[in-house]
Each structure stands twice: as C-alpha cells, then as structure tokens.
Design a protein around this motif. Structure first.
Motif, short mmCIF file in Angstrom:
data_model
loop_
_atom_site.label_atom_id
_atom_site.label_comp_id
_atom_site.label_asym_id
_atom_site.label_seq_id
_atom_site.Cartn_x
_atom_site.Cartn_y
_atom_site.Cartn_z
N LEU A 104 0.71 -1.29 -0.05
CA LEU A 104 0.11 -0.04 0.00
C LEU A 104 0.87 1.06 0.01
CD1 LEU A 104 -2.53 1.79 0.23
CD2 LEU A 104 -2.88 0.92 2.55
N VAL A 105 2.11 1.31 0.84
CA VAL A 105 2.65 2.38 0.75
C VAL A 105 3.60 2.63 -0.52
CG1 VAL A 105 4.69 3.64 2.01
CG2 VAL A 105 3.30 2.48 3.40
N ASP A 106 3.85 1.54 -0.82
CA ASP A 106 4.56 1.26 -2.37
C ASP A 106 3.57 2.14 -3.38
OD1 ASP A 106 6.75 0.87 -4.28
OD2 ASP A 106 5.28 -0.88 -5.04
N PHE A 107 2.32 1.77 -3.34
CA PHE A 107 1.48 2.00 -4.19
C PHE A 107 1.17 3.70 -4.15
CE2 PHE A 107 -3.36 3.29 -4.40
CZ PHE A 107 -3.69 3.01 -5.90
N ALA A 108 1.08 3.95 -2.84
CA ALA A 108 0.71 5.75 -2.64
C ALA A 108 1.81 6.28 -3.05
CB ALA A 108 0.37 5.78 -1.18
N ILE A 109 2.89 5.92 -2.92
CA ILE A 109 4.38 6.59 -3.58
C ILE A 109 4.03 6.52 -4.82
CG2 ILE A 109 6.91 6.70 -3.66
CD1 ILE A 109 6.97 5.41 -0.95
N ARG A 110 3.74 5.51 -5.56
CA ARG A 110 3.77 5.42 -7.17
C ARG A 110 2.50 6.56 -7.74
NH1 ARG A 110 2.07 0.51 -8.73
NH2 ARG A 110 2.40 -0.42 -6.73
N MET A 111 1.49 6.49 -6.93
CA MET A 111 0.41 7.37 -7.40
C MET A 111 0.44 8.90 -7.10
SD MET A 111 -1.99 5.61 -8.94
CE MET A 111 -3.24 6.72 -8.99
N SER A 112 1.66 9.07 -6.10
CA SER A 112 1.99 10.42 -5.54
C SER A 112 2.67 10.81 -7.03
CB SER A 112 2.70 10.47 -4.30
OG SER A 112 3.37 11.76 -4.28
N ASP A 113 3.70 9.93 -7.32
CA ASP A 113 4.75 10.21 -8.73
C ASP A 113 3.66 10.51 -9.86
OD1 ASP A 113 7.09 10.56 -9.87
OD2 ASP A 113 6.82 8.49 -10.73
N LYS A 114 2.60 9.60 -10.02
CA LYS A 114 1.74 9.93 -11.36
C LYS A 114 0.90 11.08 -11.23
CE LYS A 114 2.00 5.67 -13.70
NZ LYS A 114 2.11 5.74 -15.07
N THR A 115 0.81 11.47 -10.00
CA THR A 115 -0.04 12.88 -9.91
C THR A 115 0.69 13.90 -9.56
OG1 THR A 115 -0.69 12.50 -7.74
CG2 THR A 115 -2.20 11.45 -9.10
N SER A 116 1.86 13.98 -9.88
CA SER A 116 2.90 15.02 -9.82
C SER A 116 2.70 15.64 -8.15
CB SER A 116 2.49 16.47 -10.55
OG SER A 116 2.36 15.93 -12.16
N VAL A 182 -5.86 6.96 0.41
CA VAL A 182 -5.98 5.61 -0.55
C VAL A 182 -6.50 4.59 0.47
CG1 VAL A 182 -4.20 6.48 -2.16
CG2 VAL A 182 -3.64 5.49 -0.07
N GLY A 183 -6.66 4.63 1.83
CA GLY A 183 -6.94 3.59 2.66
C GLY A 183 -8.43 2.96 2.17
N ASP A 299 -9.51 6.10 -5.64
CA ASP A 299 -9.28 6.64 -4.28
C ASP A 299 -8.39 7.74 -4.42
OD1 ASP A 299 -9.89 7.48 -2.04
OD2 ASP A 299 -9.32 5.93 -0.80
N ALA A 300 -7.08 7.27 -5.01
CA ALA A 300 -6.07 8.22 -5.13
C ALA A 300 -6.25 9.33 -6.12
CB ALA A 300 -4.89 7.26 -5.65
N MET A 301 -6.87 9.11 -7.04
CA MET A 301 -7.30 9.98 -8.18
C MET A 301 -8.38 10.91 -7.65
SD MET A 301 -7.63 7.85 -11.56
CE MET A 301 -6.42 7.33 -12.50
#
Ligand code: AMP
Ligand code: MG
Length: 348
Positions: A104-116, A182-183, A299-301
């Motif tokens: 989940l943390v890895d996913f959140a970091i990747r989505m943070s990157d994708k969403t600038s 994102v949780g 959720d991240a979006m």
C-alpha cells in the motif's frame, strides 16, 4: 372434446408451474444480506446478493481482512505499523512491516509520482495540524504550514525488501506518513477480493463513498448493472445530480461538501490539502468522482484530481489509466456544470 379440454388444462397447469419455478429461482437469487460497520474512520457497508449463509460467512471474512488492514495502517491506532514507522522517523532504523502495508505504501508513492505530488502520503503533519474531521480542527498559521511543508516529502519514505521480508524507514523526524487518501479504496478492493474468493458473485460495497460494484444487481429474470448515484451537494443526502451504471467497477467520490471545517470567520475549509501551499484547497470543484476497475486507484485519483482539476486529471488519465473516467461537478448556481474527463458517455 374432453381430451382436448384436459390437454388445455394440462398446458395451463404446466405454464403456471413454470412461472412459479422461474419466480422461485429468481427470488432465491435476489436474497439480500446487508452488514454495516464503522471502520477506517467512516461508515462502511457490504451488501451481498444470493445465498444468505454463504453471504454471512463471506462478509465476516471480508470484515476480518478490513480490520487487519486498519490495524496496520491507521494513524489513530498507536501500535499500527504506520504509527510505529512515524514514531521511529529520523532514527535511522528500519521497521519490519507486513507485505500488505509495504504494497500500500509503495502504491501510494507511485500514485503520488503519477499525480505530480498532488496526492502526497507524506502530508501527515499538515493533516494532523488542520485536524479537519476532528474536535481539534483549526486554521494553522502560515509559519506553521511552511515549517511542516518543508518535511512533507514523499522521498523521505523508504521501502526495502530483504530476504522476502518488508521494511520501512522515514528518514526525517518531522515527516509523517498518512494513507488517508487511499486507505478506503484499498480496503474496498481487499474486501471485494475476499468476497470473490468465497464464491460471492454479486455485491455492493460502500466504504465511506468508495463504492465497489462486484458483479451485477440481480433481478427476478436476470441481472443489470448497479446504478450508482452521484450525490448532489446542494440537495439532501441521496439526491443525485447524475447516475452511473457499473459492474465490476469502483466509483469513488471526493467532495468539498463531505468533510470540512468552518473557521471562526465562517469560511469553510475543505479536508483536502494543497501540497504546494499547505492550505486547504480553494477552487470551484464541488466534487469529483472517479470510475474505474481499482478502488484504490480511484481513491488516489479522487483526492489528487481535486487539486489538479479537469485538465490535470486528463493528463494523468492519459498516462496509462485506460478504463478510468472522472466526473467533475464545478461551480455554483447558474455557473454549475458537469465536466467528464476520459469519456463522454459514462453518465446516464
Ligand atoms: P479522500 O476523502 O479520499 O479525498 O481523502 C482525503 C483525506 O486524505 C483527508 O481527510 C486527509 O486525511 C488526506 N489528505 C488530504 N489532502 C491530501 C493530499 N493532498 N494528499 C494525500 N492525502 C491527503
Ligand atoms: Mg481519495
């Protein structure tokens, strides 16, 4: 004549029998089991269609999985893995964590990157400072925000796998990990997978506005897509400005009307924080709903698109997110408008 009449009676009897059989089969399919819980700081519900005892046992397993996730990631539980990682921040020590928290943390970091960086899991100190949704909500000073922002860097959250074990380290003492954006979506995906693995084909999950439609909504003679209403912020709860029809898809909404804090000056501060300023976001977005296969991605979006707006959302969606769509409700009164991004044809 008598023969013909008895043949007719028989035909009518067979027809009635068939109608009863089809009706009974249909009603067996449409048995509904509903279960509600407060988890991840919000009202959650699971509705399963089909055999009641199978539904009950599957729902129990789904809640167990959600509780396990919450015990790992909640910042409100002092012994969660995320709280322990935050407590050890700046110590230079690695903390062993579960596979799921790592993912989940890895996913959140990747989505943070994708969403600038619009969705930033390192914003924890600012989220706590604002306290929106708690009894201690307040408007922090510009100085406090700037100090906290200086440490709200996603690059300060390190993950490592060693010999099949998972570890986390937060490199700066003032950096606080918070997975609130994102949780709930991740939890909805987890619960839907558990239900599926228990043989549940049709269910509707609602985790505080993170909806996942598993399969279809059974009707007496078949099944149809689930109709998910998009809440009209200017009307009572349950009144929608539009509806989307979905199956095996998630619908996640972030709304400025959902959770906010009214300051001493009567100004409303939204629960979404602009990571470039530290201030609660101020724009003309009333709500944004994301439709797509993964509730966690939606959720991240939903959180980040609140900051990025329709144009920023369009460029994120073009960056490898086929099958995801966004619906923005913008403006007020006569200026109110709905903008769809990713597809024109999702609203009914
Ligand atoms: P959601 O309801 O999914 O939009 O998530 C909002 C929650 O995520 C807030 O209540 C905060 O806890 C947290 N949050 C607010 N702004 C951000 C942001 N820009 N990035 C990451 N998390 C945020
Ligand atoms: Mg979100």
């Amino acid at each position: 004549m008598t023969n013909r009449r008895s043949a007719l009676v028989l035909a009518v009897e067979i027809f009635i029998l068939l109608v009863i059989v089809v009706f009974l089969a249909g009603s067996a399919r449409t048995k509904v089991t509903i279960s509600n819980r407060i988890c991840l700081g919000t009202a959650c519900s699971i509705t399963v269609y089909g055999n009641a005892s199978k539904a009950k046992s599957a729902i129990g397993k789904a809640w167990d999985a959600v509780t396990e996730l919450e015990n790992h990631i909640s910042v409100n539980l002092p012994y969660s893995e995320v709280s322990l990682a935050n407590a050890m921040a700046g110590s230079g020590q690695w903390l062993e964590i579960s596979e799921q928290t790592y993912e989940l943390v890895d996913f959140a970091i990747r989505m943070s990157d994708k969403t600038s960086g619009a969705m930033n899991p390192a914003l924890g100190s600012l989220i706590a400072m604002w306290g929106i949704g708690t009894d201690d909500a307040r408007v922090p000073s510009q100085e406090e925000l700037e100090t906290a922002l200086a440490s709200a860097k996603v690059g300060n959250i390190l993950l490592q796998r060693r010999d099949g074990r998972c570890f986390i380290q937060i490199t700066e003492a003032a950096t606080v990990l918070n997975l609130g954006a994102v949780g709930k979506g991740w939890a909805a995906d987890v619960a839907a997978k558990v239900l599926s693995s228990c043989g549940i084909e049709n269910a509707l999950l609602d985790f505080g506005g993170n909806i996942y439609a598993l399969g279809k909504f059974p009707t007496t003679f078949g099944a149809r897509d689930f109709s998910i209403g998009l809440q009209d912020p200017d009307q009572y709860r349950g009144m929608n400005f539009s509806v989307v029809s979905v199956h095996n898809l998630s619908v996640v909404t972030s709304g400025s009307y959902e959770r906010f804090f009214e300051g001493p000056d009567g100004h409303r501060y939204s629960h979404i924080i602009d990571p470039s300023t530290g201030w609660s976001i101020e724009n003309d977005i009333q709500s944004v709903s994301i439709i797509g296969p993964s509730s966690a991605v939606c959720d991240a979006m939903s959180t980040s698109f609140f900051i990025l707006g329709p144009e920023g959302a369009a460029s994120v969606l073009q960056d490898g997110f086929d099958g995801y769509f966004a619906v923005f409700l913008l403006g007020n009164g006569a200026d109110r408008r709905v903008v769809q991004v990713g597809s024109d044809g999702i609203l009914e």
